[in-house]
Design an enzyme around this catalytic site. Structure first.
Site, PDB file in Angstrom:
ATOM      1  N   ASP A  79       0.855  -1.188   0.000  1.00  0.00           N
ATOM      2  CA  ASP A  79       0.000   0.000   0.000  1.00  0.00           C
ATOM      3  C   ASP A  79       0.890   1.236   0.000  1.00  0.00           C
ATOM      4  O   ASP A  79       2.067   1.175   0.358  1.00  0.00           O
ATOM      5  CB  ASP A  79      -0.918   0.023   1.223  1.00  0.00           C
ATOM      6  N   SER A  80       0.300   2.358  -0.376  1.00  0.00           N
ATOM      7  CA  SER A  80       1.043   3.617  -0.358  1.00  0.00           C
ATOM      8  C   SER A  80       1.392   4.029   1.075  1.00  0.00           C
ATOM      9  O   SER A  80       2.251   4.889   1.271  1.00  0.00           O
ATOM     10  CB  SER A  80       0.199   4.710  -1.017  1.00  0.00           C
ATOM     11  N   CYS A 122      -3.733  -1.205  -2.334  1.00  0.00           N
ATOM     12  CA  CYS A 122      -4.052   0.195  -2.619  1.00  0.00           C
ATOM     13  C   CYS A 122      -4.912   0.304  -3.887  1.00  0.00           C
ATOM     14  O   CYS A 122      -4.517  -0.181  -4.959  1.00  0.00           O
ATOM     15  CB  CYS A 122      -2.733   0.945  -2.818  1.00  0.00           C
ATOM     16  N   GLU A 168      -4.788  10.207   7.801  1.00  0.00           N
ATOM     17  CA  GLU A 168      -3.325  10.252   7.987  1.00  0.00           C
ATOM     18  C   GLU A 168      -2.946  11.160   9.153  1.00  0.00           C
ATOM     19  O   GLU A 168      -1.957  10.931   9.829  1.00  0.00           O
ATOM     20  CB  GLU A 168      -2.645  10.781   6.713  1.00  0.00           C
ATOM     21  N   CYS A 216     -11.180   2.737  -0.986  1.00  0.00           N
ATOM     22  CA  CYS A 216      -9.895   3.287  -0.553  1.00  0.00           C
ATOM     23  C   CYS A 216      -9.578   2.658   0.800  1.00  0.00           C
ATOM     24  O   CYS A 216     -10.457   2.566   1.670  1.00  0.00           O
ATOM     25  CB  CYS A 216      -9.960   4.805  -0.416  1.00  0.00           C
ATOM     26  N   HIS A 238      -8.070   3.619   3.341  1.00  0.00           N
ATOM     27  CA  HIS A 238      -8.151   4.433   4.563  1.00  0.00           C
ATOM     28  C   HIS A 238      -9.581   4.593   5.082  1.00  0.00           C
ATOM     29  O   HIS A 238      -9.779   4.918   6.243  1.00  0.00           O
ATOM     30  CB  HIS A 238      -7.615   5.843   4.301  1.00  0.00           C
TER      31      HIS A 238
HETATM   32  N1  DGL Z   1      -4.176   3.557  -0.272  1.00  0.00           N
HETATM   33  C1  DGL Z   1      -4.803   4.474  -1.171  1.00  0.00           C
HETATM   34  C2  DGL Z   1      -6.031   3.843  -1.835  1.00  0.00           C
HETATM   35  O1  DGL Z   1      -6.533   2.812  -1.424  1.00  0.00           O
HETATM   36  C3  DGL Z   1      -5.140   5.786  -0.559  1.00  0.00           C
HETATM   37  C4  DGL Z   1      -3.993   6.559   0.033  1.00  0.00           C
HETATM   38  C5  DGL Z   1      -3.203   7.416  -0.926  1.00  0.00           C
HETATM   39  O2  DGL Z   1      -3.736   8.360  -1.533  1.00  0.00           O
HETATM   40  O3  DGL Z   1      -2.019   7.125  -1.037  1.00  0.00           O
HETATM   41  O4  DGL Z   1      -6.514   4.385  -2.801  1.00  0.00           O
END
Ligand code: DGL
Length: 273
Positions: free
Chosen positions: A10-11, A73, A158, A192, A194
């Site tokens: 993930d990011s 992600c 975040e 997403c 998050h």
């Molecule tokens: N993990 C990203 C997603 O599921 C969201 C977080 C980001 O923008 O890096 O889209």
């Protein structure tokens, strides 16, 4: 190929909400999580940048011995997965696999809706890619897909503001915009990683009859099904039940925040890109 852990990318922290569900469903496997915290968020970046960053992280997970990598992600799944699967994998190692979260979600989303109208909430990158619309139309051509970008939601999470009054404002704003598209929407997908942390707020501001889908709960059984259907890949996946966490930024910061996403203490290690 030597056996190795299943890689989950993930990011940042968000993919831990997906990993949590996967571990619940498939506790016997080994997992190696990589969060690119140093370069998060991905959601507002260009196609080229997201592809380059994701590709780099996938290669790191391959170097660590992962035979299979899940792009938890949505943004990376929307913008990088196809290129990695079609262009890179045949050159890098055709025996390894990279899977995303959009396809498995698109395969089932239509079964949840009675009205035939679903709402998809995601980052600007995921929504502007049109990937959900495209994948869902393939599976459920008659389903109406209403999309809404929620660019403030990831920064809220975040920054630990997901339970604050500020979060109420931004959650209500995006849900109002979504339901202004159609009042027939009876199912919302949190597209997403998050967004599950905003579940209380989303529940508060969404109409009561609307069901809210947490993607991890869809991706986990889909991975189980994939491993059943691909015994050759399953045989490459280590099964000692171990969990390891890597971050491209500070492990101390990661450990502090990550438990909110995963539940339970985490001890991460720094990974240099
Ligand atoms: N993990 C990203 C997603 O599921 C969201 C977080 C980001 O923008 O890096 O889209």
């Amino acid at each position: 190929m030597q056996e190795g852990p299943i890689g989950v990318f993930d990011s940042g922290y968000g993919g831990l909400t997906v990993l949590k569900e996967i571990v619940k469903e498939l506790p016997q496997y080994d997992y190696l999580y990589l969060g690119d915290n140093a370069r998060t968020p991905y959601g507002t970046r260009s196609f080229e940048t997201i592809y380059e960053f994701t590709r780099e992280c996938v290669l790191k997970l391959f170097d660590q011995g992962c035979p299979l990598v899940i792009l938890a992600c949505n943004t990376a799944s929307a913008k990088a997965l196809r290129n990695i699967q079609q262009k890179d994998l045949p050159i890098i190692d055709s025996g390894r696999r990279v899977l995303g979260v959009i396809r498995p979600t698109a395969e089932v989303i239509g079964t949840y809706s009675k009205t035939g109208h679903v709402g998809v909430l995601g980052t600007s990158g995921t929504i502007s890619s049109g990937s959900y619309e495209m994948e869902i139309q393939k599976q459920f051509p008659d389903l109406h897909v209403h999309q809404q970008a929620c660019p403030m939601w990831v920064p809220l999470v975040e920054n630990g503001e997901h339970n604050s009054p500020g979060a109420d404002y931004f959650v209500q704003q995006c849900l109002d915009q979504l339901f202004a598209q159609s009042d027939k929407i009876d199912t919302i997908l949190l597209a997403c990683t998050h967004y599950p942390l905003l579940m209380n707020k989303i529940r508060k501001w969404a109409p009561d009859h609307v069901q809210i889908l947490n993607q991890g709960e869809i991706v986990a059984p889909s991975l189980k099904d994939y491993l059943n259907r691909h015994p050759e890949m399953d045989a490459n996946c280590l099964k000692t039940g171990s969990l390891r966490f890597l971050t491209t930024d500070s492990p101390t910061n990661f450990d502090q925040k990550a438990s909110q996403f995963f539940g339970g203490a985490i001890h991460s290690e720094f990974m240099h890109l």
